[in-house]
Design a protein around this motif. Sequence first.
Motif, PDB file in Angstrom:
ATOM      1  N   GLU A  48       9.138  42.413   8.778  1.00 58.23           N
ATOM      2  CA  GLU A  48       9.608  41.192   9.411  1.00 58.23           C
ATOM      3  C   GLU A  48       9.199  41.143  10.879  1.00 58.23           C
ATOM      4  OE1 GLU A  48      13.819  40.738   8.959  1.00 58.23           O
ATOM      5  OE2 GLU A  48      13.622  38.601   8.492  1.00 58.23           O
ATOM      6  N   LYS A  49       8.833  39.940  11.314  1.00 62.30           N
ATOM      7  CA  LYS A  49       8.409  39.607  12.674  1.00 62.30           C
ATOM      8  C   LYS A  49       6.940  39.903  12.925  1.00 62.30           C
ATOM      9  CE  LYS A  49      13.009  40.049  14.704  1.00 62.30           C
ATOM     10  NZ  LYS A  49      13.862  40.701  15.696  1.00 62.30           N
ATOM     11  N   GLU A  50       6.293  40.536  11.981  1.00 58.74           N
ATOM     12  CA  GLU A  50       4.850  40.727  12.133  1.00 58.74           C
ATOM     13  C   GLU A  50       4.137  39.422  11.835  1.00 58.74           C
ATOM     14  OE1 GLU A  50       4.429  45.273  10.430  1.00 58.74           O
ATOM     15  OE2 GLU A  50       2.851  43.836  10.009  1.00 58.74           O
ATOM     16  N   ASP A  51       2.950  39.241  12.430  1.00 59.94           N
ATOM     17  CA  ASP A  51       2.092  38.116  12.088  1.00 59.94           C
ATOM     18  C   ASP A  51       1.216  38.552  10.903  1.00 59.94           C
ATOM     19  OD1 ASP A  51       1.383  37.184  15.564  1.00 59.94           O
ATOM     20  OD2 ASP A  51       3.209  37.027  14.351  1.00 59.94           O
ATOM     21  N   ARG A  72       5.920  28.000  12.443  1.00 63.09           N
ATOM     22  CA  ARG A  72       5.361  29.367  12.424  1.00 63.09           C
ATOM     23  C   ARG A  72       4.052  29.451  11.648  1.00 63.09           C
ATOM     24  NH1 ARG A  72       7.725  32.742   9.593  1.00 63.09           N
ATOM     25  NH2 ARG A  72       9.084  31.388   8.353  1.00 63.09           N
ATOM     26  N   THR A  85       3.215  33.330  11.676  1.00 62.49           N
ATOM     27  CA  THR A  85       3.619  34.047  12.882  1.00 62.49           C
ATOM     28  C   THR A  85       5.073  34.474  12.754  1.00 62.49           C
ATOM     29  OG1 THR A  85       2.094  32.688  14.163  1.00 62.49           O
ATOM     30  CG2 THR A  85       3.807  33.861  15.389  1.00 62.49           C
ATOM     31  N   ALA A  86       5.363  35.677  13.215  1.00 58.23           N
ATOM     32  CA  ALA A  86       6.748  36.182  13.177  1.00 58.23           C
ATOM     33  C   ALA A  86       7.329  36.015  11.777  1.00 58.23           C
ATOM     34  CB  ALA A  86       7.604  35.478  14.225  1.00 58.23           C
ATOM     35  N   SER A  87       6.730  36.689  10.830  1.00 59.23           N
ATOM     36  CA  SER A  87       7.102  36.519   9.420  1.00 59.23           C
ATOM     37  C   SER A  87       8.580  36.829   9.184  1.00 59.23           C
ATOM     38  CB  SER A  87       6.241  37.425   8.536  1.00 59.23           C
ATOM     39  OG  SER A  87       6.400  38.783   8.924  1.00 59.23           O
ATOM     40  N   GLN A  88       9.101  36.175   8.153  1.00 58.12           N
ATOM     41  CA  GLN A  88      10.504  36.359   7.782  1.00 58.12           C
ATOM     42  C   GLN A  88      10.568  36.735   6.303  1.00 58.12           C
ATOM     43  OE1 GLN A  88      12.505  32.694   8.736  1.00 58.12           O
ATOM     44  NE2 GLN A  88      12.024  32.833  10.931  1.00 58.12           N
ATOM     45  N   ASP A 140       9.640  34.288   3.702  1.00 61.79           N
ATOM     46  CA  ASP A 140       8.228  33.966   3.498  1.00 61.79           C
ATOM     47  C   ASP A 140       7.647  34.718   2.298  1.00 61.79           C
ATOM     48  OD1 ASP A 140       7.709  34.010   7.087  1.00 61.79           O
ATOM     49  OD2 ASP A 140       8.172  32.305   5.778  1.00 61.79           O
ATOM     50  N   VAL A 193       7.464  40.473   2.591  1.00 62.85           N
ATOM     51  CA  VAL A 193       7.939  40.702   3.952  1.00 62.85           C
ATOM     52  C   VAL A 193       9.179  41.580   3.867  1.00 62.85           C
ATOM     53  CG1 VAL A 193       8.708  39.667   6.105  1.00 62.85           C
ATOM     54  CG2 VAL A 193       7.050  38.457   4.663  1.00 62.85           C
ATOM     55  N   PRO A 197      12.392  43.645   5.350  1.00 69.15           N
ATOM     56  CA  PRO A 197      13.328  43.466   6.480  1.00 69.15           C
ATOM     57  C   PRO A 197      13.237  44.622   7.465  1.00 69.15           C
ATOM     58  CG  PRO A 197      14.504  44.068   4.473  1.00 69.15           C
ATOM     59  CD  PRO A 197      13.068  43.866   4.072  1.00 69.15           C
TER      60      PRO A 197
END
Lengths: 115, 115
Positions: B15-18, B63, B80-83, B86, B113, B115
């Motif tokens: 998580e939060k990686e592009d 995003r 961007t900023a994966s969750q 996604d 993705v 956590p």
Amino acid sequence: GAVVSQHPSWVICKSGTSVKIECRSLDFQATTMFWYRQFPKQSLMLMATSNEGSKATYEQGVEKDKFLINHASLTLSTLTVTSAHPEDSSFYICSAREEGAYEQYFGPGTRLTVT
Amino acid sequence: AQKVTQAQTEISVVEKEDVTLDCVYETRDTTYYLFWYKQPPSGELVFLIRRNSFDEQNEISGRYSWNFQKSTSSFNFTITASQVVDSAVYFCALSEVPGRRALTFGSGTRLQVQP
């Protein structure tokens, strides 16, 4: 926005029986509908294109006598899987398009399991 | 004949990686549409974007961003900023214009993705 429904959302049938899947455009007139098939963990493959009031056009390798498509009205197309076999188990998705429009809208899909 | 290639079968990020999903296409048509769809575990296709072959402007939506490069026949998708939400299978697709406009799908990229 445009909505396409499919019924049923899932169905289990015995080998050798036939099953009908409906695809409806709820708030627009669909002159063209497409039927796709998706095997588990694979991509969507076009099976056939149906235009209202005319015979469907099938993709190479798709048996037209096995997968009967009827597009009798501007809001309804049906796919009938005849004499179903376990290898017909798949996710069937339809999409619908208005005449002259660029967008096509997908239904939620029907999961068919043949036992 | 049209072809869409998604070379990445599966991608796993934290998580939060592009993350960028690649899509390369082949077509003889000079006019065509490119699409991205998201398919969550429920199976229903979620439309993300449609791009006309004449419009090479990159697009950003929250995003999500898309990079269309005709010179390399690529239409890449970046989150961007994966969750965690996604996580899904993402399909790139192509359709001819004009014409029956059935979609040719790539094989899909499964994004996980963590956590």
